[in-house]
Design a protein around this motif. Structure first.
Motif, PDB file in Angstrom:
ATOM      1  N   VAL A  74      79.279  16.232  56.656  1.00  0.00           N
ATOM      2  CA  VAL A  74      78.574  16.384  55.392  1.00  0.00           C
ATOM      3  C   VAL A  74      77.169  16.942  55.575  1.00  0.00           C
ATOM      4  CG1 VAL A  74      77.535  14.079  55.316  1.00  0.00           C
ATOM      5  CG2 VAL A  74      78.268  15.159  53.186  1.00  0.00           C
ATOM      6  N   VAL A  75      76.815  17.290  56.812  1.00  0.00           N
ATOM      7  CA  VAL A  75      75.430  17.707  57.062  1.00  0.00           C
ATOM      8  C   VAL A  75      75.083  19.002  56.336  1.00  0.00           C
ATOM      9  CG1 VAL A  75      75.872  19.028  59.191  1.00  0.00           C
ATOM     10  CG2 VAL A  75      73.663  17.890  58.862  1.00  0.00           C
ATOM     11  N   ASP A  76      76.032  19.939  56.197  1.00  0.00           N
ATOM     12  CA  ASP A  76      75.742  21.183  55.470  1.00  0.00           C
ATOM     13  C   ASP A  76      75.451  20.893  53.999  1.00  0.00           C
ATOM     14  OD1 ASP A  76      76.100  22.641  57.767  1.00  0.00           O
ATOM     15  OD2 ASP A  76      78.172  23.205  57.319  1.00  0.00           O
ATOM     16  N   GLU A  77      76.232  20.015  53.416  1.00  0.00           N
ATOM     17  CA  GLU A  77      76.024  19.636  52.017  1.00  0.00           C
ATOM     18  C   GLU A  77      74.675  18.939  51.830  1.00  0.00           C
ATOM     19  OE1 GLU A  77      77.872  16.470  48.821  1.00  0.00           O
ATOM     20  OE2 GLU A  77      79.165  17.207  50.451  1.00  0.00           O
ATOM     21  N   VAL A  78      74.356  18.027  52.763  1.00  0.00           N
ATOM     22  CA  VAL A  78      73.077  17.304  52.719  1.00  0.00           C
ATOM     23  C   VAL A  78      71.909  18.278  52.833  1.00  0.00           C
ATOM     24  CG1 VAL A  78      71.613  15.745  54.079  1.00  0.00           C
ATOM     25  CG2 VAL A  78      73.963  15.084  53.501  1.00  0.00           C
ATOM     26  N   THR A  79      72.037  19.221  53.763  1.00  0.00           N
ATOM     27  CA  THR A  79      70.972  20.213  53.959  1.00  0.00           C
ATOM     28  C   THR A  79      70.753  21.041  52.698  1.00  0.00           C
ATOM     29  OG1 THR A  79      71.498  20.344  56.323  1.00  0.00           O
ATOM     30  CG2 THR A  79      70.230  22.151  55.381  1.00  0.00           C
ATOM     31  N   ALA A  80      71.853  21.486  52.070  1.00  0.00           N
ATOM     32  CA  ALA A  80      71.746  22.282  50.847  1.00  0.00           C
ATOM     33  C   ALA A  80      71.102  21.478  49.723  1.00  0.00           C
ATOM     34  CB  ALA A  80      73.127  22.773  50.429  1.00  0.00           C
ATOM     35  N   THR A  81      71.473  20.214  49.614  1.00  0.00           N
ATOM     36  CA  THR A  81      70.893  19.352  48.576  1.00  0.00           C
ATOM     37  C   THR A  81      69.385  19.240  48.736  1.00  0.00           C
ATOM     38  OG1 THR A  81      72.931  18.047  48.367  1.00  0.00           O
ATOM     39  CG2 THR A  81      70.881  16.996  47.650  1.00  0.00           C
ATOM     40  N   LEU A  82      68.952  19.003  49.949  1.00  0.00           N
ATOM     41  CA  LEU A  82      67.521  18.830  50.206  1.00  0.00           C
ATOM     42  C   LEU A  82      66.759  20.137  49.991  1.00  0.00           C
ATOM     43  CD1 LEU A  82      67.842  16.581  53.373  1.00  0.00           C
ATOM     44  CD2 LEU A  82      66.859  15.883  51.179  1.00  0.00           C
ATOM     45  N   ARG A  83      67.337  21.245  50.420  1.00  0.00           N
ATOM     46  CA  ARG A  83      66.658  22.530  50.240  1.00  0.00           C
ATOM     47  C   ARG A  83      66.591  22.920  48.765  1.00  0.00           C
ATOM     48  NH1 ARG A  83      69.140  25.324  55.693  1.00  0.00           N
ATOM     49  NH2 ARG A  83      67.527  24.507  57.088  1.00  0.00           N
ATOM     50  N   ASN A  84      67.609  22.573  48.012  1.00  0.00           N
ATOM     51  CA  ASN A  84      67.566  22.822  46.578  1.00  0.00           C
ATOM     52  C   ASN A  84      66.462  22.019  45.906  1.00  0.00           C
ATOM     53  OD1 ASN A  84      69.678  24.651  46.639  1.00  0.00           O
ATOM     54  ND2 ASN A  84      71.243  23.107  46.182  1.00  0.00           N
ATOM     55  N   GLY A  85      66.084  20.910  46.533  1.00  0.00           N
ATOM     56  CA  GLY A  85      64.980  20.099  46.032  1.00  0.00           C
ATOM     57  C   GLY A  85      63.634  20.550  46.564  1.00  0.00           C
ATOM     58  N   GLY A  86      63.614  21.679  47.284  1.00  0.00           N
ATOM     59  CA  GLY A  86      62.361  22.232  47.781  1.00  0.00           C
ATOM     60  C   GLY A  86      61.870  21.606  49.071  1.00  0.00           C
ATOM     61  N   LYS A  87      62.734  20.929  49.795  1.00  0.00           N
ATOM     62  CA  LYS A  87      62.325  20.259  51.025  1.00  0.00           C
ATOM     63  C   LYS A  87      62.500  21.164  52.246  1.00  0.00           C
ATOM     64  CE  LYS A  87      61.835  16.696  48.369  1.00  0.00           C
ATOM     65  NZ  LYS A  87      60.501  16.427  47.782  1.00  0.00           N
ATOM     66  N   ASP A  88      61.622  20.952  53.227  1.00  0.00           N
ATOM     67  CA  ASP A  88      61.735  21.619  54.526  1.00  0.00           C
ATOM     68  C   ASP A  88      62.710  20.807  55.365  1.00  0.00           C
ATOM     69  OD1 ASP A  88      61.480  22.730  57.026  1.00  0.00           O
ATOM     70  OD2 ASP A  88      59.349  22.285  57.264  1.00  0.00           O
ATOM     71  N   VAL A  89      63.872  21.362  55.653  1.00  0.00           N
ATOM     72  CA  VAL A  89      64.934  20.615  56.341  1.00  0.00           C
ATOM     73  C   VAL A  89      65.219  21.238  57.698  1.00  0.00           C
ATOM     74  CG1 VAL A  89      67.267  19.674  56.156  1.00  0.00           C
ATOM     75  CG2 VAL A  89      65.956  20.170  54.082  1.00  0.00           C
ATOM     76  N   ARG A  90      65.336  20.400  58.706  1.00  0.00           N
ATOM     77  CA  ARG A  90      65.786  20.813  60.035  1.00  0.00           C
ATOM     78  C   ARG A  90      67.043  20.013  60.364  1.00  0.00           C
ATOM     79  NH1 ARG A  90      60.920  23.119  62.206  1.00  0.00           N
ATOM     80  NH2 ARG A  90      59.604  23.436  60.369  1.00  0.00           N
ATOM     81  N   VAL A  91      67.975  20.627  61.058  1.00  0.00           N
ATOM     82  CA  VAL A  91      69.259  19.977  61.359  1.00  0.00           C
ATOM     83  C   VAL A  91      69.350  19.661  62.842  1.00  0.00           C
ATOM     84  CG1 VAL A  91      71.774  20.206  61.288  1.00  0.00           C
ATOM     85  CG2 VAL A  91      70.375  21.154  59.438  1.00  0.00           C
ATOM     86  N   ALA A  92      69.803  18.457  63.148  1.00  0.00           N
ATOM     87  CA  ALA A  92      70.036  18.043  64.535  1.00  0.00           C
ATOM     88  C   ALA A  92      71.414  17.403  64.628  1.00  0.00           C
ATOM     89  CB  ALA A  92      68.967  17.051  64.996  1.00  0.00           C
ATOM     90  N   ASP A  93      71.920  17.267  65.845  1.00  0.00           N
ATOM     91  CA  ASP A  93      73.199  16.584  66.046  1.00  0.00           C
ATOM     92  C   ASP A  93      73.106  15.145  65.565  1.00  0.00           C
ATOM     93  OD1 ASP A  93      74.055  18.903  67.232  1.00  0.00           O
ATOM     94  OD2 ASP A  93      73.829  18.177  69.298  1.00  0.00           O
ATOM     95  N   ASN A  94      74.235  14.599  65.173  1.00  0.00           N
ATOM     96  CA  ASN A  94      74.308  13.213  64.728  1.00  0.00           C
ATOM     97  C   ASN A  94      73.776  12.277  65.806  1.00  0.00           C
ATOM     98  OD1 ASN A  94      74.944  10.802  63.495  1.00  0.00           O
ATOM     99  ND2 ASN A  94      77.082  11.335  63.085  1.00  0.00           N
ATOM    100  N   VAL A  95      72.851  11.383  65.427  1.00  0.00           N
ATOM    101  CA  VAL A  95      72.289  10.459  66.415  1.00  0.00           C
ATOM    102  C   VAL A  95      73.307   9.417  66.863  1.00  0.00           C
ATOM    103  CG1 VAL A  95      69.888  10.755  65.702  1.00  0.00           C
ATOM    104  CG2 VAL A  95      71.291   9.004  64.584  1.00  0.00           C
ATOM    105  N   MET A  96      74.370   9.215  66.075  1.00  0.00           N
ATOM    106  CA  MET A  96      75.454   8.318  66.483  1.00  0.00           C
ATOM    107  C   MET A  96      76.788   8.931  66.070  1.00  0.00           C
ATOM    108  SD  MET A  96      76.131   4.256  65.859  1.00  0.00           S
ATOM    109  CE  MET A  96      74.870   3.806  67.030  1.00  0.00           C
ATOM    110  N   PRO A  97      77.321   9.847  66.876  1.00  0.00           N
ATOM    111  CA  PRO A  97      78.577  10.517  66.508  1.00  0.00           C
ATOM    112  C   PRO A  97      79.780   9.584  66.506  1.00  0.00           C
ATOM    113  CG  PRO A  97      77.902  11.114  68.740  1.00  0.00           C
ATOM    114  CD  PRO A  97      76.772  10.348  68.145  1.00  0.00           C
ATOM    115  N   GLU A  98      79.750   8.537  67.322  1.00  0.00           N
ATOM    116  CA  GLU A  98      80.804   7.529  67.356  1.00  0.00           C
ATOM    117  C   GLU A  98      80.148   6.159  67.387  1.00  0.00           C
ATOM    118  OE1 GLU A  98      83.661   8.127  70.525  1.00  0.00           O
ATOM    119  OE2 GLU A  98      83.149  10.258  70.608  1.00  0.00           O
ATOM    120  N   ILE A  99      80.869   5.147  66.966  1.00  0.00           N
ATOM    121  CA  ILE A  99      80.341   3.783  67.010  1.00  0.00           C
ATOM    122  C   ILE A  99      79.949   3.441  68.441  1.00  0.00           C
ATOM    123  CG2 ILE A  99      80.895   1.333  66.746  1.00  0.00           C
ATOM    124  CD1 ILE A  99      80.512   2.645  64.115  1.00  0.00           C
ATOM    125  N   GLY A 100      78.714   3.007  68.615  1.00  0.00           N
ATOM    126  CA  GLY A 100      78.247   2.597  69.932  1.00  0.00           C
ATOM    127  C   GLY A 100      77.857   3.733  70.847  1.00  0.00           C
TER     128      GLY A 100
END
Length: 465
Positions: free
Chosen positions: A166-192
């Motif tokens: 969902v990161v692409d959708e999240v990024t688009a939402t924030l940019r549509n709100g005028g925010k400066d967004v940077r994307v990084a890998d998920n800090v927890m891709p799997e549990i633990g």
């Protein structure tokens, strides 16, 4: 002395701007100096004071082949982190921020409410780290939080490091709100599973691109080759280098650095922290080799009250056999004037007792713990966090340590104690002081030449009893 080998290293600290001249060819520290950090007027004013002092010590104005800098000016790098579950993605985001050299002002979990959005707006962080959901896992919470941040007055850059689905959708939402967004890998891709390196890299990029402007450091950036990183990141780099060594230069082995300042106490460890005895179960998130914690309530001046709140006035009195009234009187002097220094033997005794208590609190919070747990199969020992009992080295820094005649008596408060047998602090390490305040400089030099940086560090770290 070759100009190419002469390097100027600068730390724009919260109180002082420190400068160090190093001859990389000879692997020697030529001189060090400091001036006030003048971030509220012109950062260059304090730097010029420090450089004038440095040049007096050197005996001239040398031409530097390199100028490298780090900064924690204007309060350092302030961050808010947002995750899904407090002990999972929210904790992973917090660790990423701390490892990137930030001061984490607040950690949020689950869906943000209006009160929390207002809090973030009032905090005015430098960066917001938005995480939530493992890859392919929960999408609802990070979506909702992105929508609320997009509609908010938050002006800080937002690093999106959550569920990749969902990161692409999240990024688009924030940019549509005028925010400066940077994307990084998920800090927890799997549990633990922690994956914080990419997030740290992105935070560093934001620091260089945006924060130096916000902190009034643009003129300084023009003077140096670039403000490479926040000061805590530089110190953490130094910790890793000193512990691991290089292909050609051995390190010191696993270690801890304790830095007690006026406002905060930072603890860094370069250690895996695995159980040192059999039959112990490990619970909680996996621990990174390089770990930093910041105790914002523990400091020798601005946060002096936090030490007393943590241990009590009686504990300070017990350390120096002085009445509680004397301790309280001294603390009130510091609260009224944070520049006040001890004037009598009694005040020095209280000062050192406060430092010892502060370091003990910070080390206990950083180190792992053991807990007896009863199960249907009987009693077992469970470890949370790092077991640091077998690390080989503890390095102390900060004014109260560096300028003390017996620094080892203060640093040893970070060690294992029978009074707290379940706190997994170092047992019998060698004790060193960073007597020249070189750790920031070593972290910067490691970006240029790791072998030389390590040899210089080992040359100037002073072992104490």
């Amino acid at each position: 002395m070759s100009e190419l080998e002469l390097t100027l290293l600068i730390d724009f600290g919260s109180t002082y701007t420190k400068v160090t001249a190093v001859d990389l060819g000879q692997e020697t520290v030529i001189a060090s100096a400091k001036g006030p950090t003048t971030v509220r007027t012109d950062i260059m004013q304090g730097l010029e004071i420090a450089l004038e002092d440095l040049e007096r010590k050197i005996g001239g104005t040398p031409a530097y082949g390199r100028r490298l800098a780090c900064s924690s000016a204007a309060g350092g790098l302030s961050m808010v982190t947002i995750g899904l579950v407090p002990e999972l993605t929210a904790e992973a985001a917090k660790r990423a921020a701390l490892g990137a050299g930030a001061k984490v002002d607040r950690v949020y979990a689950y869906e943000l409410n209006e009160k929390e959005i207002s809090e973030i707006e009032s905090i005015k962080p430098d960066i917001v780290l938005l995480s939530g959901g493992t890859d392919g896992g929960n999408k609802t919470v990070i979506r909702a939080n992105a929508l609320k941040l997009a509609a908010s007055k938050v002006s800080a850059p937002i690093v999106a490091a959550g569920n990749k689905a969902v990161v692409d959708e999240v990024t688009a939402t924030l940019r549509n709100g005028g925010k400066d967004v940077r994307v990084a890998d998920n800090v927890m891709p799997e549990i633990g599973v922690l994956n914080v390196d990419k997030a740290r890299e992105v935070i560093r990029e934001v620091f260089i691109d945006r924060i130096i402007m916000a902190k009034g450091l643009k003129k300084a950036e023009e003077f140096v080759e670039g403000i490479l990183m926040p000061t805590p990141t530089s110190v953490l780099n130094a910790a890793g280098l000193l512990a691991r060594g290089t292909k050609t230069e051995p390190g010191l082995g696993e270690l801890m650095i304790v830095d007690i300042g006026g406002a905060t106490t930072d603890v860094h460890t370069a250690a895996w922290g695995k159980p040192t005895r059999g039959g112990v179960l490990v619970k909680g998130l996996p621990e990174p080799f390089l770990k930093r914690t910041v105790e914002g309530d523990i400091g020798m001046r601005y946060s002096i009250g936090g030490i007393v709140e943590a241990v009590g006035t009686g504990a300070i009195s017990d350390r120096n056999s002085l009445p509680a009234e004397a301790v309280e009187k001294y603390i009130e002097k510091i609260k009224k004037d944070v520049s006040y220094l001890p004037q009598t033997e009694e005040e020095w005794s209280i000062e050192l007792s406060l430092a010892g208590a502060g370091i003990e609190v910070a080390a206990v919070r950083h180190a792992g713990t053991l807990e007896n747990v009863f199960t249907p199969l009987g009693e077992v020992m469970v470890q949370y966090g790092k077991d640091l009992r077998e690390i080989s080295t503890v390095i102390g820094t900060g004014g109260v340590i560096v300028y003390n005649e017996r620094p080892g008596k203060i640093i040893e408060n970070a060690l294992y104690s029978l009074d707290r047998p379940l706190s997994l602090r170092p047992s019998v390490p060698r004790l060193f002081t960073d007597s020249l305040y070189l750790l920031y400089a070593i972290g910067l030099l490691a970006e240029v030449d790791r072998d030389k940086a390590l040899r210089i560090a080992k040359k100037y770290m002073k072992q104490v009893q």
